[in-house]
Scaffold this motif. Structure first.
Motif, PDB file in Angstrom:
ATOM      1  N   ALA A  95     104.915 -32.419  82.991  1.00 27.46           N
ATOM      2  CA  ALA A  95     104.549 -30.937  83.191  1.00 27.46           C
ATOM      3  C   ALA A  95     103.126 -30.629  82.228  1.00 27.46           C
ATOM      4  CB  ALA A  95     105.560 -30.268  82.599  1.00 27.46           C
ATOM      5  N   GLN A  96     102.839 -31.491  81.517  1.00 22.46           N
ATOM      6  CA  GLN A  96     101.666 -31.521  80.420  1.00 22.46           C
ATOM      7  C   GLN A  96     100.504 -31.826  81.248  1.00 22.46           C
ATOM      8  OE1 GLN A  96     100.770 -30.168  77.170  1.00 22.46           O
ATOM      9  NE2 GLN A  96     102.873 -29.041  77.335  1.00 22.46           N
ATOM     10  N   GLY A  97     100.681 -32.576  82.394  1.00 17.71           N
ATOM     11  CA  GLY A  97      99.681 -33.105  83.311  1.00 17.71           C
ATOM     12  C   GLY A  97      99.530 -34.640  83.501  1.00 17.71           C
ATOM     13  N   TYR A  98     100.537 -35.347  82.526  1.00 20.28           N
ATOM     14  CA  TYR A  98     100.399 -36.850  82.491  1.00 20.28           C
ATOM     15  C   TYR A  98     100.854 -37.363  84.053  1.00 20.28           C
ATOM     16  CZ  TYR A  98      99.442 -36.673  77.642  1.00 20.28           C
ATOM     17  OH  TYR A  98      98.806 -36.314  76.229  1.00 20.28           O
ATOM     18  N   ARG A  99     100.007 -38.187  84.350  1.00 19.90           N
ATOM     19  CA  ARG A  99     100.571 -38.909  85.803  1.00 19.90           C
ATOM     20  C   ARG A  99     100.689 -40.481  85.541  1.00 19.90           C
ATOM     21  NH1 ARG A  99     101.843 -34.827  86.393  1.00 19.90           N
ATOM     22  NH2 ARG A  99     101.658 -33.178  87.992  1.00 19.90           N
ATOM     23  N   SER A 100     100.667 -41.074  84.557  1.00 21.70           N
ATOM     24  CA  SER A 100     100.456 -42.431  84.323  1.00 21.70           C
ATOM     25  C   SER A 100     101.507 -42.887  83.314  1.00 21.70           C
ATOM     26  CB  SER A 100      99.376 -43.511  84.307  1.00 21.70           C
ATOM     27  OG  SER A 100      98.491 -42.872  83.452  1.00 21.70           O
ATOM     28  N   PHE A 101     102.686 -43.657  83.563  1.00 20.30           N
ATOM     29  CA  PHE A 101     103.742 -43.850  82.701  1.00 20.30           C
ATOM     30  C   PHE A 101     104.307 -45.222  82.551  1.00 20.30           C
ATOM     31  CE2 PHE A 101     103.978 -39.464  83.359  1.00 20.30           C
ATOM     32  CZ  PHE A 101     104.439 -38.820  82.368  1.00 20.30           C
ATOM     33  N   GLY A 102     104.337 -45.757  81.364  1.00 21.93           N
ATOM     34  CA  GLY A 102     104.954 -46.988  81.058  1.00 21.93           C
ATOM     35  C   GLY A 102     106.224 -47.060  80.440  1.00 21.93           C
ATOM     36  N   PHE A 103     107.229 -47.917  80.739  1.00 26.20           N
ATOM     37  CA  PHE A 103     108.404 -47.777  79.991  1.00 26.20           C
ATOM     38  C   PHE A 103     108.501 -49.138  79.207  1.00 26.20           C
ATOM     39  CE2 PHE A 103     112.838 -49.105  79.140  1.00 26.20           C
ATOM     40  CZ  PHE A 103     113.362 -47.775  78.767  1.00 26.20           C
ATOM     41  N   VAL A 104     108.776 -49.167  77.825  1.00 27.02           N
ATOM     42  CA  VAL A 104     108.671 -50.384  77.065  1.00 27.02           C
ATOM     43  C   VAL A 104     110.158 -50.651  76.558  1.00 27.02           C
ATOM     44  CG1 VAL A 104     107.556 -51.635  75.333  1.00 27.02           C
ATOM     45  CG2 VAL A 104     106.365 -49.779  76.459  1.00 27.02           C
ATOM     46  N   GLY A 105     110.618 -51.701  76.787  1.00 26.23           N
ATOM     47  CA  GLY A 105     112.029 -52.002  76.264  1.00 26.23           C
ATOM     48  C   GLY A 105     112.690 -52.852  77.587  1.00 26.23           C
ATOM     49  N   ASP A 106     113.729 -53.632  77.091  1.00 28.04           N
ATOM     50  CA  ASP A 106     114.468 -54.588  77.995  1.00 28.04           C
ATOM     51  C   ASP A 106     116.075 -53.780  78.480  1.00 28.04           C
ATOM     52  OD1 ASP A 106     116.129 -56.302  79.199  1.00 28.04           O
ATOM     53  OD2 ASP A 106     116.692 -57.579  77.469  1.00 28.04           O
ATOM     54  N   TYR A 107     115.720 -53.133  79.662  1.00 27.95           N
ATOM     55  CA  TYR A 107     116.501 -52.360  80.207  1.00 27.95           C
ATOM     56  C   TYR A 107     118.079 -53.084  80.425  1.00 27.95           C
ATOM     57  CZ  TYR A 107     114.724 -53.759  84.711  1.00 27.95           C
ATOM     58  OH  TYR A 107     114.311 -54.677  85.726  1.00 27.95           O
ATOM     59  N   ASN A 108     118.105 -54.278  80.446  1.00 26.86           N
ATOM     60  CA  ASN A 108     119.195 -55.130  80.329  1.00 26.86           C
ATOM     61  C   ASN A 108     119.745 -55.521  79.112  1.00 26.86           C
ATOM     62  OD1 ASN A 108     119.559 -55.276  83.279  1.00 26.86           O
ATOM     63  ND2 ASN A 108     117.794 -56.844  83.250  1.00 26.86           N
ATOM     64  N   HIS A 109     119.184 -54.995  77.936  1.00 29.42           N
ATOM     65  CA  HIS A 109     119.688 -55.373  76.815  1.00 29.42           C
ATOM     66  C   HIS A 109     121.172 -54.599  76.490  1.00 29.42           C
ATOM     67  CE1 HIS A 109     119.653 -55.818  72.476  1.00 29.42           C
ATOM     68  NE2 HIS A 109     119.945 -54.608  72.175  1.00 29.42           N
ATOM     69  N   CYS A 110     121.135 -53.339  76.890  1.00 31.13           N
ATOM     70  CA  CYS A 110     122.469 -52.796  76.810  1.00 31.13           C
ATOM     71  C   CYS A 110     122.726 -51.536  77.714  1.00 31.13           C
ATOM     72  CB  CYS A 110     122.805 -52.266  75.290  1.00 31.13           C
ATOM     73  SG  CYS A 110     121.488 -50.966  74.714  1.00 31.13           S
ATOM     74  N   LYS A 111     123.899 -51.005  77.767  1.00 34.24           N
ATOM     75  CA  LYS A 111     124.009 -49.783  78.596  1.00 34.24           C
ATOM     76  C   LYS A 111     122.949 -48.608  78.281  1.00 34.24           C
ATOM     77  CE  LYS A 111     126.978 -49.468  81.185  1.00 34.24           C
ATOM     78  NZ  LYS A 111     127.210 -49.920  82.601  1.00 34.24           N
ATOM     79  N   SER A 112     122.885 -48.343  76.930  1.00 33.90           N
ATOM     80  CA  SER A 112     122.047 -47.059  76.447  1.00 33.90           C
ATOM     81  C   SER A 112     120.663 -47.369  76.968  1.00 33.90           C
ATOM     82  CB  SER A 112     121.966 -46.966  75.045  1.00 33.90           C
ATOM     83  OG  SER A 112     123.161 -46.443  74.585  1.00 33.90           O
TER      84      SER A 112
END
Length: 348
Positions: A186-203
């Motif tokens: 909503a602030q106008g950002y359009r490029s995003f990256g996720f950092v973290g092993d999404y298979n590490h745990c359910k959270s």
């Protein structure tokens, strides 16, 4: 007069061992003999060292007379800045009020891989089990197969809730990550990256799902080249791992959404090392609201977890399970709050 702060050196001196040995014992390093580790844990509890101040560590597996015993199984005892430290405090206070003691058992890597319980774990002395930082699907099955009422705080990413055959407590993850990402969009950002092993745990997996849901609903195509989602073991073992991962990117997104605060702080440090300004050039968000998130510069935008309340809720769920083992298993998500600080532009 203010009481002196207890340090690892105090523990080492009182036992006549080196500081290095005491530190390794507290962190569950496998090379430390079980007898030495147990002595160090008992002394840490006796001297009220950090998170051990409120723990009744029963490394011999003995149950005090006229009291029941709840076993806490963990492969990585949370330190004082980890959300699990306050969670254990709330848990211990609640079960103590019901006359139970909390005994802590470290699950070593070889025990986890070999699906073996700790040598000092006596199932006949245990009335209930709580698992923290236990993210191995097969080992979770071993625990629930004991026939002892059990509850998990978080679990392996590849476990579907009905498969766990135990109660599960999580902080609210998906909607928090979703809301945080949507506010930045909503602030106008359009490029995003996720950092973290999404298979590490359910959270972590739920945070990843919330991140992607926000992008998809906003018509933003997720870009894998902006994400660092490899197994996170290397993040902890190699000091410059994050720096090298950022170096390998041809360009950076305008926002990094990180799976937790420690990852986010590592990202911020690596960006600063490259002369990249946060948040002017790249905004960074974490999760957990750790004490470090408040003192890093700039302070970190994050998600606050009600850790103590999670401990109380976990205790109450386990106590209810112990009273009625046949009741249907349940999954509980405990609410969180977004916390906006200087690592992102002003949000509300």
């Amino acid at each position: 007069m203010r009481k002196p702060k207890v340090t690892i050196q105090h523990i080492a001196d009182s036992l006549g061992i080196s500081r290095n040995t005491a530190s390794k014992a507290l962190n569950g390093v496998e090379s430390i003999p079980a007898e030495t580790r147990n002595k160090v844990l008992r002394k840490a509890a006796e001297l009220k060292y950090k998170q051990f101040a409120y723990m009744d560590i029963d490394t011999a597996g003995q149950v005090p007379e006229s009291q029941g015993n709840i076993a806490l199984l963990t492969s990585n005892l949370p330190n004082s800045s980890h959300f699990g430290s306050q969670l254990i405090s709330g848990l211990e206070k609640r079960i103590s009020a019901e006359g139970y003691t909390l005994s802590i058992y470290f699950i070593r890597e070889n025990e986890m891989g070999g699906l073996a319980l700790p040598g000092n774990f006596e199932a006949s002395n245990v009335d209930g089990i709580i698992c923290i930082e236990m993210f191995n699907k097969e080992y979770s099955g071993l625990v629930t197969g004991l026939g002892i009422p059990a509850i998990f705080v978080d679990c392996a990413a590849d476990i579907f809730h009905p498969e766990l055959k135990a109660d599960l407590v999580l902080m609210e993850n998906q909607h928090s990550a979703y809301s945080l990402t949507r506010k930045l969009i909503a602030q106008g950002y359009r490029s995003f990256g996720f950092v973290g092993d999404y298979n590490h745990c359910k959270s972590f997996n739920e945070r990843w799902a919330g991140f992607n849901k926000a992008l998809n609903e906003s018509g933003i195509e997720p870009d894998p080249s902006y994400c660092i989602v490899e197994p996170d073991r290397n993040f902890f073992l190699e000091g410059d791992w994050m720096k090298r991962k950022l170096d390998a990117m041809k360009e950076w997104p305008s926002v990094f959404i990180c799976a937790n605060d420690f990852i986010a702080i590592s990202v911020m440090k690596s960006l600063k090392h490259k002369g990249i300004k946060v948040p002017e050039e790249v905004a960074v968000c974490g999760f957990d609201d750790s004490s470090e998130s408040r003192v890093v510069e700039p302070p970190l935008t994050t998600v606050h977890i009600y850790s103590n309340h999670m401990g109380i809720i976990s205790a109450e769920m386990l106590l209810s399970r112990m009273k009625d083992p046949s009741r249907p298993f349940q999954v509980t998500h405990v609410g969180t709050d977004l916390v906006f600080r200087g690592s992102t532009p002003a949000l509300n």
